[in-house]
Design a protein around this motif. Structure first.
Motif, PDB file in Angstrom:
ATOM      1  N   LEU A   4       0.822  -1.211   0.000  1.00 15.58           N
ATOM      2  CA  LEU A   4       0.000   0.000   0.000  1.00 15.58           C
ATOM      3  C   LEU A   4       0.856   1.261   0.000  1.00 15.58           C
ATOM      4  CD1 LEU A   4      -2.925   1.044   0.142  1.00 15.58           C
ATOM      5  CD2 LEU A   4      -2.716   1.023   2.634  1.00 15.58           C
ATOM      6  N   ALA A   5       2.000   1.232   0.664  1.00 11.44           N
ATOM      7  CA  ALA A   5       2.850   2.419   0.765  1.00 11.44           C
ATOM      8  C   ALA A   5       3.313   2.901  -0.598  1.00 11.44           C
ATOM      9  CB  ALA A   5       4.061   2.118   1.651  1.00 11.44           C
ATOM     10  N   PHE A   6       3.505   1.985  -1.549  1.00 11.68           N
ATOM     11  CA  PHE A   6       3.930   2.377  -2.895  1.00 11.68           C
ATOM     12  C   PHE A   6       2.902   3.315  -3.525  1.00 11.68           C
ATOM     13  CE2 PHE A   6       3.509   1.598  -7.469  1.00 11.68           C
ATOM     14  CZ  PHE A   6       4.761   1.987  -7.910  1.00 11.68           C
ATOM     15  N   PHE A   7       1.625   3.013  -3.332  1.00  9.83           N
ATOM     16  CA  PHE A   7       0.570   3.798  -3.976  1.00  9.83           C
ATOM     17  C   PHE A   7       0.303   5.111  -3.236  1.00  9.83           C
ATOM     18  CE2 PHE A   7      -0.036  -0.626  -5.095  1.00  9.83           C
ATOM     19  CZ  PHE A   7      -0.155  -0.550  -6.467  1.00  9.83           C
ATOM     20  N   THR A   8       0.663   5.181  -1.966  1.00  5.36           N
ATOM     21  CA  THR A   8       0.489   6.443  -1.251  1.00  5.36           C
ATOM     22  C   THR A   8       1.560   7.457  -1.628  1.00  5.36           C
ATOM     23  OG1 THR A   8       1.801   5.674   0.646  1.00  5.36           O
ATOM     24  CG2 THR A   8      -0.583   5.258   0.697  1.00  5.36           C
ATOM     25  N   ARG A   9       2.675   6.987  -2.179  1.00  3.87           N
ATOM     26  CA  ARG A   9       3.745   7.926  -2.543  1.00  3.87           C
ATOM     27  C   ARG A   9       3.878   8.110  -4.057  1.00  3.87           C
ATOM     28  NH1 ARG A   9       6.783   3.295  -0.688  1.00  3.87           N
ATOM     29  NH2 ARG A   9       7.842   2.252  -2.421  1.00  3.87           N
ATOM     30  N   THR A  10       3.040   7.426  -4.855  1.00  6.04           N
ATOM     31  CA  THR A  10       3.117   7.518  -6.313  1.00  6.04           C
ATOM     32  C   THR A  10       1.795   7.984  -6.865  1.00  6.04           C
ATOM     33  OG1 THR A  10       4.626   5.618  -6.284  1.00  6.04           O
ATOM     34  CG2 THR A  10       3.755   6.281  -8.425  1.00  6.04           C
ATOM     35  N   LYS A  11       1.827   8.961  -7.767  1.00  5.29           N
ATOM     36  CA  LYS A  11       0.589   9.452  -8.368  1.00  5.29           C
ATOM     37  C   LYS A  11      -0.074   8.360  -9.200  1.00  5.29           C
ATOM     38  CE  LYS A  11       1.918  14.328  -8.907  1.00  5.29           C
ATOM     39  NZ  LYS A  11       2.152  15.399  -9.903  1.00  5.29           N
ATOM     40  N   THR A  12      -1.397   8.275  -9.093  1.00  5.15           N
ATOM     41  CA  THR A  12      -2.144   7.305  -9.875  1.00  5.15           C
ATOM     42  C   THR A  12      -1.938   7.541 -11.364  1.00  5.15           C
ATOM     43  OG1 THR A  12      -3.814   7.178  -8.134  1.00  5.15           O
ATOM     44  CG2 THR A  12      -4.427   6.333 -10.297  1.00  5.15           C
ATOM     45  N   GLY A  13      -1.908   8.805 -11.765  1.00  2.00           N
ATOM     46  CA  GLY A  13      -1.716   9.130 -13.179  1.00  2.00           C
ATOM     47  C   GLY A  13      -0.376   8.663 -13.708  1.00  2.00           C
ATOM     48  N   VAL A  14       0.668   8.714 -12.880  1.00  3.71           N
ATOM     49  CA  VAL A  14       1.989   8.248 -13.299  1.00  3.71           C
ATOM     50  C   VAL A  14       1.963   6.740 -13.521  1.00  3.71           C
ATOM     51  CG1 VAL A  14       4.384   7.958 -12.537  1.00  3.71           C
ATOM     52  CG2 VAL A  14       3.219  10.140 -12.178  1.00  3.71           C
ATOM     53  N   ILE A  15       1.285   6.026 -12.630  1.00  4.83           N
ATOM     54  CA  ILE A  15       1.172   4.568 -12.778  1.00  4.83           C
ATOM     55  C   ILE A  15       0.394   4.241 -14.048  1.00  4.83           C
ATOM     56  CG2 ILE A  15       0.206   2.484 -11.740  1.00  4.83           C
ATOM     57  CD1 ILE A  15       0.667   3.789  -9.000  1.00  4.83           C
ATOM     58  N   GLN A  16      -0.697   4.948 -14.287  1.00  2.00           N
ATOM     59  CA  GLN A  16      -1.492   4.716 -15.493  1.00  2.00           C
ATOM     60  C   GLN A  16      -0.665   4.985 -16.744  1.00  2.00           C
ATOM     61  OE1 GLN A  16      -4.823   7.317 -14.875  1.00  2.00           O
ATOM     62  NE2 GLN A  16      -5.985   5.823 -13.696  1.00  2.00           N
ATOM     63  N   SER A  17       0.187   5.997 -16.683  1.00  2.00           N
ATOM     64  CA  SER A  17       1.010   6.341 -17.842  1.00  2.00           C
ATOM     65  C   SER A  17       1.993   5.231 -18.174  1.00  2.00           C
ATOM     66  CB  SER A  17       1.752   7.656 -17.583  1.00  2.00           C
ATOM     67  OG  SER A  17       2.521   8.026 -18.708  1.00  2.00           O
ATOM     68  N   ARG A  18       2.561   4.582 -17.136  1.00  2.00           N
ATOM     69  CA  ARG A  18       3.479   3.468 -17.397  1.00  2.00           C
ATOM     70  C   ARG A  18       2.752   2.343 -18.127  1.00  2.00           C
ATOM     71  NH1 ARG A  18       8.757   3.732 -14.639  1.00  2.00           N
ATOM     72  NH2 ARG A  18       8.875   5.967 -14.175  1.00  2.00           N
ATOM     73  N   LEU A  19       1.511   2.090 -17.727  1.00  2.00           N
ATOM     74  CA  LEU A  19       0.748   1.004 -18.337  1.00  2.00           C
ATOM     75  C   LEU A  19       0.306   1.342 -19.759  1.00  2.00           C
ATOM     76  CD1 LEU A  19      -1.551  -0.246 -15.440  1.00  2.00           C
ATOM     77  CD2 LEU A  19      -0.066  -1.679 -16.830  1.00  2.00           C
ATOM     78  N   GLN A  20      -0.066   2.588 -19.987  1.00  2.00           N
ATOM     79  CA  GLN A  20      -0.664   2.958 -21.266  1.00  2.00           C
ATOM     80  C   GLN A  20       0.356   3.605 -22.207  1.00  2.00           C
ATOM     81  OE1 GLN A  20      -3.950   5.454 -20.137  1.00  2.00           O
ATOM     82  NE2 GLN A  20      -4.902   3.877 -18.906  1.00  2.00           N
ATOM     83  N   ASN A  21       0.942   4.704 -21.775  1.00  2.00           N
ATOM     84  CA  ASN A  21       1.814   5.463 -22.671  1.00  2.00           C
ATOM     85  C   ASN A  21       3.137   4.767 -22.939  1.00  2.00           C
ATOM     86  OD1 ASN A  21      -0.138   7.476 -22.705  1.00  2.00           O
ATOM     87  ND2 ASN A  21       0.738   8.545 -20.972  1.00  2.00           N
ATOM     88  N   ASP A  22       3.778   4.235 -21.878  1.00  2.00           N
ATOM     89  CA  ASP A  22       5.084   3.620 -22.076  1.00  2.00           C
ATOM     90  C   ASP A  22       4.978   2.327 -22.877  1.00  2.00           C
ATOM     91  OD1 ASP A  22       5.922   5.699 -20.564  1.00  2.00           O
ATOM     92  OD2 ASP A  22       6.901   4.533 -19.005  1.00  2.00           O
ATOM     93  N   VAL A  23       4.027   1.463 -22.488  1.00  2.00           N
ATOM     94  CA  VAL A  23       3.846   0.217 -23.247  1.00  2.00           C
ATOM     95  C   VAL A  23       3.367   0.532 -24.660  1.00  2.00           C
ATOM     96  CG1 VAL A  23       2.616  -1.975 -23.363  1.00  2.00           C
ATOM     97  CG2 VAL A  23       3.421  -1.131 -21.171  1.00  2.00           C
ATOM     98  N   GLY A  24       2.458   1.491 -24.787  1.00  2.00           N
ATOM     99  CA  GLY A  24       2.008   1.890 -26.119  1.00  2.00           C
ATOM    100  C   GLY A  24       3.124   2.475 -26.958  1.00  2.00           C
ATOM    101  N   GLY A  25       4.084   3.144 -26.306  1.00  2.00           N
ATOM    102  CA  GLY A  25       5.203   3.752 -27.024  1.00  2.00           C
ATOM    103  C   GLY A  25       6.130   2.742 -27.666  1.00  2.00           C
TER     104      GLY A  25
END
Length: 621
Positions: A141-162
């Motif tokens: 849980l601590a990982f998600f309290t210190r990381t923006k949800t949008g940044v995590i979504q970007s890794r899944l969508q933008n980086d993989v899509g890239g």
């Protein structure tokens, strides 16, 4: 949500430069050991399909050697025979037929090979996205309290899509173009080794320049993805229901639009830089390729003057045709080289997340949970400090000890920030105790399987989270196999069934994002019904009624009393009126348990609890 703050031009400009420098620093691609070999390993599960695709590419490339040789034969034996007798139509017809057959077979194989490589590339991309999602799901849980949800979504969508296009075309492009280049070089050497030297003499220079351009594009790509992450984070924060409500409440719609516009302008500038970073290089490559045919003609003239009798008209036509065909795969290889170098920066960002190691994991051989002891909870001198806190600060929990027997109702009260919620989080091991031991059913929670542990614990928090789905779907999240009768029974226990039935669609009512179509009390009672379906042995109530009005609190409290029957309850409470009936009340202050007892005992003692009770009694409902 961040708010845009005003300031003088000087200070504001300096702050913007500092932020730009920080973003540039954060955008540097992480260093991942053996990155190239790990990328290639992604294709291992599909090596059979890849082998077939490579065979098709090799066959296609081998066939591609034939057309220039057939062209030479068409000129020297069909159109202009050496005996000067005029065109030989029979030779010309079979040569033309052979050329047509070669092109038909080559293109048919090319379509088959393209389908195979597209299939492999998309499956690899799907595997990568699934692995990344699964890894993120396993994080604490601590990982998600210190990381923006949008940044995590970007890794899944933008980086993989890239990297998607690179994954889809890498094998066919690299293998196909390499083999085509080699086949073309063989054909050129067979036609004239002297002219081949003229055609390829500048290739090493192009490779060196291409490598430098690729390094620049990789840096720009990393900055571009970081900017996309920030844009996704802004979108997620600002366009959620809560974000829009907050912006409208404070009149910050314009500021949020300006924040997005600023990041969008940065994204546009980076995209332009990335698009243009290779244009001068490819313009230079095109010039070099364009100079080769004239150079071949000039060198041919000197060679013929020198007595080179093997350089016939057919040889020159065939050679320039092959050289033209050589330029396209060479250009494709250089483009793919740039794409691969650019994608490596994105692969590094993806593997950075894939290499994350959860700090809370199940042991290799977990101890079994004894069914007869379900409901036992014990803290033995437990201390806890959040990872991001300053070591000089006092710990969140300091030497906390208590013990609960099955079916006991325990309440934890105290001032805000005293550590009450942290106690509730340590029982299901959402966080790991810094020192001491948390026991569940007599066993150290660190020696239990994390999923089995959580299966015996139900959590009702202050902010009940509901999916944008029907009420039935939200309830079945706890028990996918639940029947309609079980849903209704759970809802009745949670005192929400009659309310649900008043909706036009009943249990098929869509609740909206985060349940915003429902009132706070309705959401909370649906959350309680969901926990009832789970049927846990231990129930953690994290200020479940603190955000509700008096009437809603009464309804929710009645539902909680029903669901708590026969279970061990840890109730973190702010309103003391909701926990006066508790079997034992622990008073927490500055990370320590300073008092414990029943409501009447603690009031009679005249300590912190008595003062809190007196303060709340003095405030009218």
């Amino acid at each position: 949500m961040r708010m845009m703050m005003g300031g003088g031009p000087g200070r504001g400009g300096g702050r913007m430069r500092d932020e730009a420098a920080l973003k540039a620093e954060n955008a540097k691609a992480p260093k991942i050991p053996h990155l190239e070999s790990r990328v290639l390993a992604l294709f291992r599960p599909y090596r059979g399909l890849l082998a077939l695709a490579i065979v098709l590419v090799l066959i296609t490339a081998a066939i591609s050697v034939a057309p220039p040789l057939l062209t030479k034969h068409a000129f020297d034996a069909g159109l202009f025979p050496a005996d000067g007798s005029g065109p030989n139509l029979s030779e010309l017809w079979w040569t033309v037929a052979a050329m047509l057959a070669v092109w038909v077979v080559s293109n048919a194989l090319g379509v088959w090979q393209a389908w195979l490589t597209a299939k492999v590339g998309n499956r690899v991309m799907g595997d990568l996205r699934t692995q990344l999602f699964a890894r993120l799901q396993s994080m604490e849980l601590a990982f998600f309290t210190r990381t923006k949800t949008g940044v995590i979504q970007s890794r899944l969508q933008n980086d993989v899509g890239g990297v998607a296009q690179t994954l889809r075309s890498m094998i066919s492009s690299v293998v196909g173009n390499v083999v085509t280049v080699l086949a073309a070089l063989v054909s050129m050497v067979l036609l004239s080794w002297e002219l081949t030297i003229v055609a390829v003499i500048l290739m090493p220079l192009l490779v060196i320049v291409q490598r430098r351009v690729g390094q620049l594009r990789a840096r720009i790509a990393s900055e571009t993805q970081e900017s996309l992450s920030e844009m996704t984070a802004i979108t997620q924060e600002s366009l959620s229901v809560s974000g829009v409500l907050l912006a409208k409440s404070f009149g910050q719609e314009g500021a949020e639009a300006a924040r997005y516009r600023a990041e969008n302008d940065r994204q546009i500038a980076l995209q332009i830089r990335q698009a243009m970073s290779g244009q001068w290089f490819f313009a230079f490559v095109s010039i070099v390729f364009s100079l080769v045919p004239p150079a071949v003609y000039v060198v041919t003239a000197y060679l013929i003057e020198g007595g080179a009798t093997h350089l016939t008209a057919g040889t020159i036509v065939a050679f320039t045709a092959v050289q033209t065909r050589l330029s396209m795969p060479l250009l494709g290889l250089m483009r793919m080289g740039l794409e691969v170098q650019t994608s490596m920066a994105l692969f590094a960002r993806i593997f950075e997340y894939l290499d994350l190691t959860p700090s809370i994991t199940s042991p290799a051989t977990p101890r079994p949970i004894e069914a007869s002891r379900l409901g036992e909870v014990c803290f033995e001198e437990v201390s806890f400090r959040y990872p991001e806190t300053d070591p000089a600060d006092a710990p969140t929990l300091d030497q906390v000890s208590f013990s609960l027997v099955p079916g006991q109702y325990a309440a934890f009260v105290g001032p805000s920030g005293a550590g009450k919620t942290t106690i509730g989080y340590l029982v299901p091991r959402l966080y790991e105790a810094t020192s001491g031991t948390v026991r569940f059913a007599g066993e150290d929670v660190r020696e239990l399987d994390a999923h089995e542990l959580m299966s015996h614990i139900g959590i009702v928090s202050q902010d009940a989270y509901l999916f944008h789905a029907t009420i039935a779907d939200n309830l079945r999240y706890a028990k996918p196999s639940a029947t309609d009768e079980e849903l209704e029974q759970a809802a009745q226990h949670a005192n929400i069934h009659e309310t649900i039935m008043r909706f036009p669609d009943g249990y098929n009512t869509v609740v909206g994002e985060r349940g915003y179509r429902l009132s706070g009390g309705e959401k909370q009672r649906i959350a309680i019904a969901r926990v009832f379906l789970k049927d846990p042995a231990v129930l953690v109530l994290d200020e479940a009624t603190s955000a509700l009005d008096t009437l809603s609190e009464r309804h929710v409290q009645q539902a909680l009393d029903v669901v708590a029957e026969g279970r061990t309850v840890l109730s973190i409470a702010h309103r003391l009126s909701t926990i006066r009936h508790a079997d034992v009340i622990y008073v927490v202050d500055r990370g320590r348990i300073v008092e414990h007892g029943t409501h009447s005992e603690l009031v009679a003692r005249g300590g912190l609890y008595a003062r809190l009770d007196a303060e709340q009694r003095s405030i009218p409902e």
